[in-house]
Design a protein around this motif. Structure first.
Motif, PDB file in Angstrom:
ATOM      1  N   CYS B  79       0.833  -1.202   0.000  1.00  0.00           N
ATOM      2  CA  CYS B  79       0.000   0.000   0.000  1.00  0.00           C
ATOM      3  C   CYS B  79       0.875   1.263   0.000  1.00  0.00           C
ATOM      4  CB  CYS B  79      -1.006  -0.035   1.158  1.00  0.00           C
ATOM      5  SG  CYS B  79      -2.323   1.193   0.958  1.00  0.00           S
ATOM      6  N   ILE B  80       0.854   2.070   1.061  1.00  0.00           N
ATOM      7  CA  ILE B  80       1.735   3.250   1.067  1.00  0.00           C
ATOM      8  C   ILE B  80       3.191   2.791   1.075  1.00  0.00           C
ATOM      9  CG2 ILE B  80       2.342   5.406   2.240  1.00  0.00           C
ATOM     10  CD1 ILE B  80      -0.446   5.692   1.533  1.00  0.00           C
ATOM     11  N   MET B 117     -12.233   1.420  -2.115  1.00  0.00           N
ATOM     12  CA  MET B 117     -12.216   0.623  -0.882  1.00  0.00           C
ATOM     13  C   MET B 117     -13.067  -0.592  -1.158  1.00  0.00           C
ATOM     14  SD  MET B 117     -13.068   1.777   2.996  1.00  0.00           S
ATOM     15  CE  MET B 117     -14.623   2.499   2.574  1.00  0.00           C
ATOM     16  N   GLN B 118     -12.438  -1.612  -1.699  1.00  0.00           N
ATOM     17  CA  GLN B 118     -13.198  -2.782  -2.137  1.00  0.00           C
ATOM     18  C   GLN B 118     -12.247  -3.897  -2.576  1.00  0.00           C
ATOM     19  OE1 GLN B 118     -15.262  -2.062  -5.835  1.00  0.00           O
ATOM     20  NE2 GLN B 118     -13.376  -1.622  -6.931  1.00  0.00           N
ATOM     21  N   PHE B 145      -8.425  -3.634  -1.703  1.00  0.00           N
ATOM     22  CA  PHE B 145      -7.763  -2.328  -1.877  1.00  0.00           C
ATOM     23  C   PHE B 145      -8.388  -1.271  -0.959  1.00  0.00           C
ATOM     24  CE2 PHE B 145      -7.055  -4.481  -5.871  1.00  0.00           C
ATOM     25  CZ  PHE B 145      -5.878  -3.972  -6.392  1.00  0.00           C
ATOM     26  N   VAL B 146      -7.555  -0.390  -0.432  1.00  0.00           N
ATOM     27  CA  VAL B 146      -8.028   0.844   0.223  1.00  0.00           C
ATOM     28  C   VAL B 146      -7.039   1.944  -0.149  1.00  0.00           C
ATOM     29  CG1 VAL B 146      -8.647   2.002   2.364  1.00  0.00           C
ATOM     30  CG2 VAL B 146      -8.830  -0.487   2.238  1.00  0.00           C
ATOM     31  N   HIS B 147      -7.387   2.792  -1.145  1.00  0.00           N
ATOM     32  CA  HIS B 147      -6.450   3.859  -1.530  1.00  0.00           C
ATOM     33  C   HIS B 147      -7.123   4.889  -2.431  1.00  0.00           C
ATOM     34  CE1 HIS B 147      -5.322   2.222  -5.736  1.00  0.00           C
ATOM     35  NE2 HIS B 147      -6.331   1.499  -5.304  1.00  0.00           N
ATOM     36  N   ALA B 183       6.026  -5.361  -4.701  1.00  0.00           N
ATOM     37  CA  ALA B 183       5.191  -4.369  -4.030  1.00  0.00           C
ATOM     38  C   ALA B 183       3.752  -4.491  -4.507  1.00  0.00           C
ATOM     39  CB  ALA B 183       5.716  -2.958  -4.306  1.00  0.00           C
ATOM     40  N   THR B 184       2.834  -4.294  -3.579  1.00  0.00           N
ATOM     41  CA  THR B 184       1.417  -4.403  -3.921  1.00  0.00           C
ATOM     42  C   THR B 184       0.671  -3.164  -3.436  1.00  0.00           C
ATOM     43  OG1 THR B 184       0.793  -5.510  -1.847  1.00  0.00           O
ATOM     44  CG2 THR B 184       1.471  -6.917  -3.668  1.00  0.00           C
ATOM     45  N   GLN B 185      -0.241  -2.679  -4.262  1.00  0.00           N
ATOM     46  CA  GLN B 185      -1.109  -1.601  -3.830  1.00  0.00           C
ATOM     47  C   GLN B 185      -2.213  -2.153  -2.919  1.00  0.00           C
ATOM     48  OE1 GLN B 185      -0.948   1.904  -4.328  1.00  0.00           O
ATOM     49  NE2 GLN B 185      -2.389   1.543  -2.672  1.00  0.00           N
ATOM     50  N   PHE B 186      -2.612  -3.374  -3.175  1.00  0.00           N
ATOM     51  CA  PHE B 186      -3.649  -4.013  -2.350  1.00  0.00           C
ATOM     52  C   PHE B 186      -3.026  -4.555  -1.071  1.00  0.00           C
ATOM     53  CE2 PHE B 186      -2.089  -6.945  -5.607  1.00  0.00           C
ATOM     54  CZ  PHE B 186      -1.617  -7.993  -4.835  1.00  0.00           C
ATOM     55  N   HIS B 187      -3.888  -5.036  -0.188  1.00  0.00           N
ATOM     56  CA  HIS B 187      -3.444  -5.565   1.102  1.00  0.00           C
ATOM     57  C   HIS B 187      -3.516  -7.094   1.082  1.00  0.00           C
ATOM     58  CE1 HIS B 187      -3.202  -1.802   3.425  1.00  0.00           C
ATOM     59  NE2 HIS B 187      -4.103  -1.379   2.556  1.00  0.00           N
ATOM     60  N   PRO B 188      -2.380  -7.766   0.853  1.00  0.00           N
ATOM     61  CA  PRO B 188      -2.435  -9.231   0.874  1.00  0.00           C
ATOM     62  C   PRO B 188      -2.866  -9.757   2.245  1.00  0.00           C
ATOM     63  CG  PRO B 188      -0.153  -8.459   0.699  1.00  0.00           C
ATOM     64  CD  PRO B 188      -1.026  -7.272   0.529  1.00  0.00           C
ATOM     65  N   GLU B 189      -2.530  -9.006   3.303  1.00  0.00           N
ATOM     66  CA  GLU B 189      -2.869  -9.467   4.657  1.00  0.00           C
ATOM     67  C   GLU B 189      -4.360  -9.326   4.956  1.00  0.00           C
ATOM     68  OE1 GLU B 189      -1.692  -6.580   3.868  1.00  0.00           O
ATOM     69  OE2 GLU B 189      -2.173  -5.038   5.349  1.00  0.00           O
TER      70      GLU B 189
END
Lengths: 253, 211
Positions: B79-80, B117-118, B145-147, B183-189
């Motif tokens: 993400c960030i 946010m989805q 994703f949240v961004h 690097a990922t924009q989404f949240h794998p966790e």
């Protein structure tokens, strides 16, 4: 540890099991998000809730919203640090709407879900829309019009609205389509529909007629009447774009 | 050992627990020396670009990130933590990022609601060669994703480092895979079984499974 319970129109609670186990089960069966609402919301209850949130976040890896008894930025922080991704505020935000802005400023709008329990106006104090806000687990009419409140909540920084129809809660008569679509018309943040699901058709109605962005259900899942996979298959077969359940056994090791 | 860089921003509990679940020997690390000696790094980040970069530099943990990039030590930005790898962001003008990747971080040019946010479905651009997305075939690649801002590497989808995009009123960079830099924009966790599968791929790539 706490228990999962589900009532009808906010009373007659039935036990539905252990929240951590149930959460993991729902994750594996394709739930996109989980919402915990602590209906006891006492100070003892909150300690319990923190433990449940921690234990859940250790094992469950989908977004988690936690609400019930969040009265301050500090309360929100405890939940977020325990592993919640978002907090839901309800009664305390109505008592002091600045709470929404404070949490949003500190953690971002995406962290703040404003939960509202709405009933078709019976007291005559509900203003023009006929939908009225209730607080304290649905026990107290707030004397606030629901449509006015959601607009205000959005302007203060609510990132999402969780709208529960008290008239429909636990009845299995379907979502309150009129309520949800009128809320959709006056706001632009995502609306989570809650209260009343009993059949697969109700889910579709929630997405299409009610135009909700997210569909919440409790009873039908907790008591095994409908499986999450069935809902997703049904919605997909009706042309909606849904995330299919990703079974662990489809993942190459 | 995988060091999850803990520079005082946000909740890292999920990232740490998800890595453990994915089989890693992972821990939250605040000490720059401990980060420097780790076998692999995870750079998380939530909130704003400027706040994250500033906190990371103040923590001293940014040295470990530069060191990993130079020495090809496995690094996963999330993400960030992904956006910070670029030299700047439209979100926080005047605050320099790490400058490890070339491109820009811009507000997503979309008519859709911001933040995104989805859950969104990825298009994986190099499925035959990607290690990052090599852990699951058959399952549709949906991630959470949240961004509001997104990275636009030079060359866009023609840039071989861009591993995946999603559609949010136009292509949005979802993941970069450039050798040891992931690097990922989404949240794998927060992306359920497939998120854990991706983290398992990182753990395996980095050779840092729990003993």
């Amino acid at each position: 540890m706490g228990r999962v319970v589900k009532g009808t129109q906010f009373v007659d609670l039935q036990d539905a099991g252990d929240p951590v186990r149930l959460s993991k089960f729902y994750e594996l069966h394709g739930a996109d998000e989980l919402v915990f609402l602590d209906i006891t919301a006492s100070s003892d209850g909150r300690e319990t809730l923190v433990d449940v949130v921690k234990a859940t976040a250790d094992e469950v890896f989908i977004p988690l919203t936690v609400g019930g008894g969040i009265r301050s930025v500090a309360d929100a922080e405890v939940m977020l640090r325990s592993g919640a991704d978002k907090v839901a505020v309800n009664s305390a935000a109505i008592a002091d709407p600045r709470l929404i802005a404070q949490i949003a400023k500190r953690f971002g709008n995406q962290c703040v879900v404003v939960a509202a329990d709405v009933k078709r106006g019976a007291t005559g104090q509900s203003g023009s829309s006929g939908f009225e806000i209730y607080t304290h687990g649905g026990r107290r009419p707030a004397g606030i019009d629901a449509l006015e409140w959601v607009k205000r909540a959005e302007s203060l920084g609510a990132g999402e609205l969780l709208i529960t129809s008290m008239d429909r809660d636990g009845t299995k008569d379907g979502y309150d389509v009129e309520l949800l679509s009128r809320i959709h018309d006056v706001t632009s943040v995502p609306v989570i529909a809650s209260g009343g699901v009993g059949t697969l058709e109700h889910f579709l109605e929630g997405a299409l007629a009610a135009r909700a962005d997210a569909l919440l259900a409790a009873s039908v899942f907790h008591f095994g009447q409908i499986a999450i996979e069935e809902v997703k298959d049904y919605l997909a077969s009706n042309g909606l774009c849904v995330r299919p359940p990703a079974y662990i056994d489809r993942v190459r090791g | 050992m995988i060091a999850v860089l803990d520079y005082g921003i946000g909740n890292l509990r999920s990232a740490e627990k998800a890595l453990l679940q994915a089989g890693a020997d992972a821990r939250l690390v605040t000490d720059p020396d401990e980060a420097a000696s780790a076998d692999a790094l995870v750079l998380p980040g939530v909130g704003s670009f400027g706040a994250c970069v500033t906190a990371l530099r103040n923590s001293g943990l940014h040295h470990a990130v530069y060191d990993a990039a130079e020495r090809s030590k496995p690094l996963l930005g999330i993400c960030i933590g992904f956006q910070m790898l670029f030299s700047e962001s439209e979100e926080s003008p005047g605050i320099p990022g790490l400058g490890i990747l070339d491109g820009a971080v811009l507000q997503i040019p979309t008519k859709e609601k911001l933040p995104q946010m989805q859950w969104n479905k990825l298009t994986i651009l190099h499925p035959d060669t990607s290690l990052m997305f090599g852990g699951f075939s058959g399952a549709e690649p949906w991630f959470y994703f949240v961004h509001s801002y997104a990275a636009y590497p030079i060359g866009g989808v023609e840039n071989p480092a861009v591993a995946a995009v999603c559609d949010y009123g136009g292509n949005v960079t979802a993941a970069v895979e450039k050798g040891s830099l992931w690097a990922t924009q989404f949240h794998p966790e927060k992306s359920g079984a497939l998120g854990l599968a991706l983290l398992s791929q990182f753990v395996r790539f980095a050779g840092v499974g729990a003993k």
